[in-house]
Write a protein that holds these residues in place. Sequence first.
Motif, PDB file in Angstrom:
ATOM      1  N   CYS A  77     -10.998 -11.087  11.003  1.00  0.00           N
ATOM      2  CA  CYS A  77     -11.738 -10.006  10.340  1.00  0.00           C
ATOM      3  C   CYS A  77     -12.729 -10.586   9.347  1.00  0.00           C
ATOM      4  CB  CYS A  77     -10.783  -9.080   9.572  1.00  0.00           C
ATOM      5  SG  CYS A  77      -9.587  -8.255  10.623  1.00  0.00           S
ATOM      6  N   GLN A  86       1.141  -6.854   8.076  1.00  0.00           N
ATOM      7  CA  GLN A  86       0.742  -5.523   8.526  1.00  0.00           C
ATOM      8  C   GLN A  86       1.734  -4.989   9.553  1.00  0.00           C
ATOM      9  OE1 GLN A  86      -3.189  -5.499  10.196  1.00  0.00           O
ATOM     10  NE2 GLN A  86      -2.591  -6.542  12.058  1.00  0.00           N
ATOM     11  N   VAL A 116     -14.317  -9.448   5.870  1.00  0.00           N
ATOM     12  CA  VAL A 116     -13.989  -8.478   4.835  1.00  0.00           C
ATOM     13  C   VAL A 116     -14.921  -8.657   3.642  1.00  0.00           C
ATOM     14  CG1 VAL A 116     -11.571  -8.353   5.533  1.00  0.00           C
ATOM     15  CG2 VAL A 116     -12.230  -9.943   3.749  1.00  0.00           C
ATOM     16  N   ASP A 123      -8.440 -13.359   7.697  1.00  0.00           N
ATOM     17  CA  ASP A 123      -9.416 -12.508   7.030  1.00  0.00           C
ATOM     18  C   ASP A 123     -10.397 -13.450   6.345  1.00  0.00           C
ATOM     19  OD1 ASP A 123      -8.236 -10.150   7.803  1.00  0.00           O
ATOM     20  OD2 ASP A 123      -7.453  -9.634   5.829  1.00  0.00           O
ATOM     21  N   ASP A 166       0.829  -1.201   0.000  1.00  0.00           N
ATOM     22  CA  ASP A 166       0.000   0.000   0.000  1.00  0.00           C
ATOM     23  C   ASP A 166       0.865   1.253   0.000  1.00  0.00           C
ATOM     24  OD1 ASP A 166       0.921   0.240   2.590  1.00  0.00           O
ATOM     25  OD2 ASP A 166      -1.033   0.131   3.537  1.00  0.00           O
ATOM     26  N   ARG A 185      -9.168   2.607  13.497  1.00  0.00           N
ATOM     27  CA  ARG A 185      -9.633   3.381  12.351  1.00  0.00           C
ATOM     28  C   ARG A 185     -10.744   2.573  11.683  1.00  0.00           C
ATOM     29  NH1 ARG A 185      -4.745   2.245   8.067  1.00  0.00           N
ATOM     30  NH2 ARG A 185      -4.257   0.253   8.943  1.00  0.00           N
ATOM     31  N   THR A 186     -11.716   3.258  11.157  1.00  0.00           N
ATOM     32  CA  THR A 186     -12.846   2.560  10.573  1.00  0.00           C
ATOM     33  C   THR A 186     -12.681   2.415   9.073  1.00  0.00           C
ATOM     34  OG1 THR A 186     -14.074   4.623  10.318  1.00  0.00           O
ATOM     35  CG2 THR A 186     -14.421   3.383  12.361  1.00  0.00           C
ATOM     36  N   SER A 187     -13.195   1.330   8.561  1.00  0.00           N
ATOM     37  CA  SER A 187     -13.211   1.070   7.134  1.00  0.00           C
ATOM     38  C   SER A 187     -14.491   0.313   6.832  1.00  0.00           C
ATOM     39  CB  SER A 187     -11.994   0.244   6.726  1.00  0.00           C
ATOM     40  OG  SER A 187     -12.111  -0.151   5.386  1.00  0.00           O
ATOM     41  N   PRO A 188     -15.230   0.726   5.811  1.00  0.00           N
ATOM     42  CA  PRO A 188     -16.487   0.036   5.518  1.00  0.00           C
ATOM     43  C   PRO A 188     -16.295  -1.393   5.017  1.00  0.00           C
ATOM     44  CG  PRO A 188     -15.996   1.636   3.807  1.00  0.00           C
ATOM     45  CD  PRO A 188     -14.961   1.807   4.880  1.00  0.00           C
ATOM     46  N   GLY A 189     -15.080  -1.752   4.607  1.00  0.00           N
ATOM     47  CA  GLY A 189     -14.836  -3.069   4.021  1.00  0.00           C
ATOM     48  C   GLY A 189     -14.440  -4.160   4.979  1.00  0.00           C
ATOM     49  N   ARG A 193     -14.479  -5.626   9.394  1.00  0.00           N
ATOM     50  CA  ARG A 193     -14.764  -5.503  10.828  1.00  0.00           C
ATOM     51  C   ARG A 193     -13.941  -6.552  11.555  1.00  0.00           C
ATOM     52  NH1 ARG A 193     -21.282  -5.122  10.163  1.00  0.00           N
ATOM     53  NH2 ARG A 193     -21.250  -3.234   8.891  1.00  0.00           N
ATOM     54  N   TRP A 244       1.115  -2.027   4.914  1.00  0.00           N
ATOM     55  CA  TRP A 244       0.503  -3.302   4.522  1.00  0.00           C
ATOM     56  C   TRP A 244       1.124  -3.779   3.214  1.00  0.00           C
ATOM     57  CZ3 TRP A 244      -3.596  -5.888   6.944  1.00  0.00           C
ATOM     58  CH2 TRP A 244      -4.185  -6.915   6.222  1.00  0.00           C
TER      59      TRP A 244
END
Length: 121
Positions: free
Chosen positions: A117, A53, A119, A75, A34, A100-104, A106, A39
């Motif tokens: 997670c 990570q 995903v 994942d 990334d 930190r939040t990410s919609p993709g 939890r 990552w």
Amino acid sequence: MAIGYLYDVVIDCPDPDALASFYRELLGGTTVTDDDGSWSTLETPNGKRVSFQRVEDYVAPRWPGQECPQQIHFDVMVTDIDASEPLVLELGATKLEMPRTSPGFRVYADPVGHPFCLVTG
């Protein structure tokens, strides 16, 4: 019927790109890193994924002792994260707070505390 399928195995480490390079030499494949270097994902020749990570103040696990346990999580790819969440909670998982939040994705803990997670792709 399963809730989802194993999408990725994620390993904590101090330098994701360096560890991905090590495993690329060991297993083959290509890596994608990334933009911020936190990552890296190794895609192996047989289509499997292993991601790395960055964890600040990383402490390596000690084998075979558990003073510093192994740091790895699954994942799990799902088609609908909102529909899947109550199913994993019913199985005994606990939803964990995320820095930190990410919609993709939890984060949850399994019944004995190991993180995993859900995903979406």
